[in-house]
Design a protein around this motif. Structure first.
Motif, mmCIF file in Angstrom:
data_model
loop_
_atom_site.group_PDB
_atom_site.id
_atom_site.type_symbol
_atom_site.label_atom_id
_atom_site.label_comp_id
_atom_site.label_asym_id
_atom_site.label_seq_id
_atom_site.Cartn_x
_atom_site.Cartn_y
_atom_site.Cartn_z
ATOM 1 N N ARG A 105 -0.384 15.158 -5.295
ATOM 2 C CA ARG A 105 0.254 15.583 -6.317
ATOM 3 C C ARG A 105 1.366 16.547 -5.961
ATOM 4 N N PHE A 106 1.368 16.838 -4.884
ATOM 5 C CA PHE A 106 2.577 17.580 -4.190
ATOM 6 C C PHE A 106 3.815 16.742 -3.959
ATOM 7 N N LEU A 107 3.599 15.544 -3.675
ATOM 8 C CA LEU A 107 4.459 14.563 -3.526
ATOM 9 C C LEU A 107 5.085 13.953 -4.941
ATOM 10 N N ASP A 108 4.353 14.087 -5.742
ATOM 11 C CA ASP A 108 4.414 13.391 -7.239
ATOM 12 C C ASP A 108 5.393 14.719 -7.680
ATOM 13 N N GLU A 109 5.075 15.737 -7.604
ATOM 14 C CA GLU A 109 6.069 16.834 -8.179
ATOM 15 C C GLU A 109 7.245 17.268 -7.523
ATOM 16 N N HIS A 110 7.195 16.644 -6.476
ATOM 17 C CA HIS A 110 8.351 17.093 -5.484
ATOM 18 C C HIS A 110 9.193 15.826 -4.879
ATOM 19 N N PRO A 111 9.799 15.150 -5.901
ATOM 20 C CA PRO A 111 10.494 13.852 -5.362
ATOM 21 C C PRO A 111 11.318 14.038 -4.265
ATOM 22 N N ASP A 112 11.822 15.244 -3.980
ATOM 23 C CA ASP A 112 12.860 15.455 -2.869
ATOM 24 C C ASP A 112 12.244 15.499 -1.557
ATOM 25 N N ILE A 113 10.899 15.536 -1.709
ATOM 26 C CA ILE A 113 10.043 15.771 -0.156
ATOM 27 C C ILE A 113 9.458 14.376 0.390
ATOM 28 N N GLY A 114 9.697 14.056 1.365
ATOM 29 C CA GLY A 114 9.414 12.440 1.725
ATOM 30 C C GLY A 114 7.964 12.538 2.566
ATOM 31 N N LEU A 115 7.578 13.974 3.162
ATOM 32 C CA LEU A 115 6.511 14.020 3.921
ATOM 33 C C LEU A 115 5.712 15.119 3.502
ATOM 34 N N LEU A 169 9.202 5.528 3.692
ATOM 35 C CA LEU A 169 10.128 6.083 5.081
ATOM 36 C C LEU A 169 9.944 5.083 6.341
ATOM 37 N N ARG A 170 8.875 4.592 6.500
ATOM 38 C CA ARG A 170 8.632 3.807 7.582
ATOM 39 C C ARG A 170 9.426 2.513 7.450
ATOM 40 N N GLU A 171 9.613 1.983 6.254
ATOM 41 C CA GLU A 171 10.592 0.653 5.927
ATOM 42 C C GLU A 171 11.981 1.089 6.021
ATOM 43 N N ARG A 172 12.320 2.380 5.723
ATOM 44 C CA ARG A 172 13.718 2.753 5.968
ATOM 45 C C ARG A 172 14.095 3.315 7.247
ATOM 46 N N HIS A 173 13.359 4.141 7.700
ATOM 47 C CA HIS A 173 13.822 4.591 9.095
ATOM 48 C C HIS A 173 12.918 4.285 10.180
ATOM 49 N N GLY A 174 12.060 3.265 10.249
ATOM 50 C CA GLY A 174 11.306 2.799 11.354
ATOM 51 C C GLY A 174 9.752 3.530 11.372
ATOM 52 N N LEU A 187 8.329 10.721 15.845
ATOM 53 C CA LEU A 187 8.715 10.308 14.499
ATOM 54 C C LEU A 187 9.066 11.462 13.540
ATOM 55 N N TRP A 188 8.677 12.639 14.093
ATOM 56 C CA TRP A 188 9.124 13.752 12.809
ATOM 57 C C TRP A 188 10.626 13.988 13.270
ATOM 58 N N GLU A 193 16.017 13.902 11.563
ATOM 59 C CA GLU A 193 17.536 13.633 11.566
ATOM 60 C C GLU A 193 18.089 12.912 10.740
ATOM 61 N N ALA A 194 17.362 12.032 10.000
ATOM 62 C CA ALA A 194 17.695 11.035 8.955
ATOM 63 C C ALA A 194 17.698 11.846 7.596
ATOM 64 N N GLY A 195 17.326 12.975 7.557
ATOM 65 C CA GLY A 195 17.464 13.790 6.409
ATOM 66 C C GLY A 195 16.167 13.783 5.629
ATOM 67 N N VAL A 196 15.130 13.545 6.118
ATOM 68 C CA VAL A 196 13.875 13.322 5.384
ATOM 69 C C VAL A 196 13.609 15.050 5.336
ATOM 70 N N ARG A 197 13.080 15.418 4.063
ATOM 71 C CA ARG A 197 12.401 16.816 3.984
ATOM 72 C C ARG A 197 11.109 16.738 3.947
ATOM 73 N N MET A 198 10.445 17.669 4.733
ATOM 74 C CA MET A 198 9.051 17.789 5.014
ATOM 75 C C MET A 198 8.618 19.416 4.424
ATOM 76 N N ALA A 199 7.351 19.418 3.901
ATOM 77 C CA ALA A 199 6.844 20.517 3.539
ATOM 78 C C ALA A 199 5.262 20.646 3.569
ATOM 79 N N LYS A 200 4.529 21.711 3.303
ATOM 80 C CA LYS A 200 2.954 21.591 3.540
ATOM 81 C C LYS A 200 2.678 22.127 2.142
ATOM 82 N N VAL A 201 1.508 21.685 1.790
ATOM 83 C CA VAL A 201 0.448 22.336 0.815
ATOM 84 C C VAL A 201 -0.214 23.497 1.322
ATOM 85 N N PRO A 202 0.214 24.775 0.611
ATOM 86 C CA PRO A 202 -0.088 25.835 1.404
ATOM 87 C C PRO A 202 -1.804 26.179 1.056
#
Length: 249
Positions: A105-115, A169-174, A187-188, A193-202
Motif C-alpha cells: 500500500r505504501f508503494l501504491d500511494e507513493h508512485p515516486d518511491i521505488g523501494l 527496477l531490476r529490468e531497468r537498472h539491473g 544494489l542499493w 545513483e540511478a535516481g531511485v527513491r527509497m523510504a520505509k514504512v514507519p
C-alpha cells in the motif's frame, strides 16, 4: 488472480528455521502473494519442509538449483517473479502479518518511491551482539528518501530481508551482481545513483535475527573491507557528479 507481491526467499540448509519463515508469509493479511523459495543445493530437510507447504498452498513455489550461491538464488527468484512488487525474505527471519499489505500500500500511494523498507526488530541478545543491535537502531532512524540517500555511504541503510521494490527496477537498472562485495549494498548504491527513491514504512514489520552462521558473519563479501571498497567507487562517482553541478542527495 495474479499476485500483487512476489516474495523471494533463498535458502541453503535452513531446515531449522524455514518453517517459521514460510509460516510468517502464509499468515499475511494480504491475500494475493506468491512465495518463491529458492533452494540453493540444500543437503538437509529444507526441500521436504517446503514441499509440505507447497501441498498446502498453491501460492508457495519451490525452485531448486545446485549450490550456486546467494546471488544466483536471488536472481533465479526474481526472474520467476510474476507480481509488480518483489519482496525479500530470509530463511531465518520472521515477517509480521501486516508486512506485505502495508509495504504494498505504501508503494501504491507513493508512485515516486521505488523501494519500501520498514522498521526491523532486533532478534538477538543485545548483551552478546551489541554492535549488531546498534546497527539495527541506526537503520530504524532512516525513514525518508533524503535520510537514506544522505547516509548511504555511512553503511548499508536497509535491512535486506525487509525490502519490497518495484520489479521494473531490476529490468531497468539491473539486478543482483556477483562479486567480492555485499550484493544488497551494491544494489542499493547502484539504484540510488540511478535516481531511485527509497523510504520505509514507519512500523516494525520484520524480526531480523542474528544467528552465529549468518552469511554476514561468515562470508568475506561482508567484511568491513568489502563494504569500504564498494562504497568508495560509488562515493568517488558521486563526488564527480557534485563537481559537475549535479544533485546526488
Amino acid at each position: 488472480h495474479p499476485p500483487e507481491v512476489s516474495v523471494v526467499l533463498p535458502v541453503r540448509n535452513g531446515a531449522a528455521t524455514i518453517g517459521t519463515a514460510v509460516s510468517g508469509i502464509h499468515a499475511q493479511t494480504l491475500a494475493r502473494w506468491e512465495l518463491l523459495v529458492v533452494d540453493d543445493g540444500s543437503t538437509d530437510e529444507t526441500a521436504a519442509i517446503v514441499q509440505s507447504w507447497v501441498r498446502r498452498d498453491s501460492r508457495i513455489r519451490l525452485l531448486r538449483q545446485p549450490a550456486l550461491g546467494l546471488v544466483a538464488a536471488l536472481e533465479a527468484g526474481c526472474a520467476a517473479a510474476r507480481a509488480p512488487y518483489c519482496a525479500r525474505m530470509d530463511a531465518d527471519d520472521e515477517s509480521m502479518p501486516e508486512r506485505l499489505e502495508l509495504q504494498a500500500r505504501f508503494l501504491d500511494e507513493h508512485p515516486d518511491i521505488g523501494l519500501a523498507g520498514c522498521l526491523v526488530s532486533f532478534g538477538g541478545k543485545r548483551t552478546t551482539s551489541a554492535g549488531y543491535a546498534l546497527h539495527v537502531d541506526w537503520l530504524n532512524t532512516l525513514l525518508t528518501p533524503e535520510a537514506i540517500a544522505l547516509n548511504r555511504f555511512v553503511e548499508s541503510p536497509l535491512a535486506h530481508p525487509s525490502v519490497m521494490f518495484r520489479r521494473e527496477l531490476r529490468e531497468r537498472h539491473g539486478g543482483y551482481r556477483e562479486g567480492p562485495f555485499p550484493e544488497d549494498y551494491e544494489l542499493w548504491l547502484r539504484w540510488l545513483e540511478a535516481g531511485v527513491r527509497m523510504a520505509k514504512v514507519p512500523r516494525p514489520l520484520l524480526v531480523w535475527h542474528d544467528p552465529p552462521r549468518r552469511l554476514s558473519r561468515t562470508d568475506a563479501r561482508y567484511d568491513p573491507e568489502a563494504f569500504f571498497v564498494v562504497k568508495a567507487g560509488y562515493l568517488a562517482h558521486a563526488v564527480e557528479l557534485i563537481r559537475r553541478g549535479r544533485q546526488v542527495w
